[in-house]
Design a protein around this motif. Structure first.
Motif: not given
Length: 223
Positions: A17-23, A29-31, A98-101
């Motif tokens: 996951a970390k190496r995949t350039a996608d939000p 990756y973080h969770w 995300l919450a900002a939008h």
């Protein structure tokens, strides 16, 4: 059956996951890393709000509400170590972005990890979505497709048993996983035995698992 990840498998999963350039990949990756670092049950983790995490980053302890914990008898707490802090900060930043939008409804708590329901309404990522995303990354990493978030909890217990340098690693695991008794934590000593057997078979070139060898020997003895 083994229901945890080895050190190598953990690296494979997280790097996929970390190496995949996608939000979304970065979020996953973080969770995934955070679940390995806490051993939190997925039902409990999925209920975390941004407010709880902000407080955790300030106080140094991540506390989940007792109504979100197994048995609903008491709140669970997790020490916010430096590695965990980094992942929580990253997830909080993504949640805030995300919450900002979005327009939160009255009384709606901002979740730590956003998702959408069947009607496309934004809210906390569902347990089923966590399960699906984890399987996706496990498959990408070439790992066992039967993996579930609970494997990451077992992985936390195994990491403590492997890495602890204290006199009572089992009690450390008990406290870290918020077990009520050492009886529940004892499974990790059995898992350690499984790892030992696998390593010995590799070293000595064994072919028959211990349980099968025992069954064969006992059946021959009874003949």
């Amino acid at each position: 059956m083994k229901r945890y990840l080895t050190e190598t498998e953990q690296r494979q999963l997280l790097l996929s996951a970390k190496r995949t350039a996608d939000p979304l990949a970065q979020r996953d990756y973080h969770w995934m890393a955070a679940l390995i670092l806490t051993g939190m049950r997925i039902q409990e983790w999925s209920r975390l709000t941004s407010a709880q995490v902000r407080l955790a980053l300030h106080n140094g302890w991540l506390v989940s509400l007792k109504e979100h914990c197994k048995g609903k008898r008491h709140a669970n707490d997790y020490l916010v170590t430096h590695p965990l802090r980094q992942h929580l900060q990253a997830l909080l930043a993504l949640s805030d972005e995300l919450a900002a939008h979005l327009e939160l409804s009255d009384g709606q708590m901002q979740p730590l990890v956003w998702g959408r329901d069947r009607n496309g309404v934004a809210g906390a990522l569902s347990v089923r979505s966590y399960e699906a995303r984890l399987k996706q990354w496990a498959t990408a990493a070439g790992l066992d497709g039967r993996i579930s978030p609970h494997w990451l909890r077992h992985t936390r217990g195994m990491n403590i048993m492997r890495r602890s340098r204290g006199k009572d690693a089992l009690r450390v695991a008990k406290l870290a996983l918020n077990h009520q008794s050492l009886r529940s934590t004892g499974i990790y000593t059995q898992m350690s035995r499984e790892e030992y057997e696998n390593e010995i078979r590799i070293v000595d070139g064994g072919r028959v698992p211990r349980r099968f060898a025992r069954a064969i020997a006992l059946s021959q003895g009874a003949a």
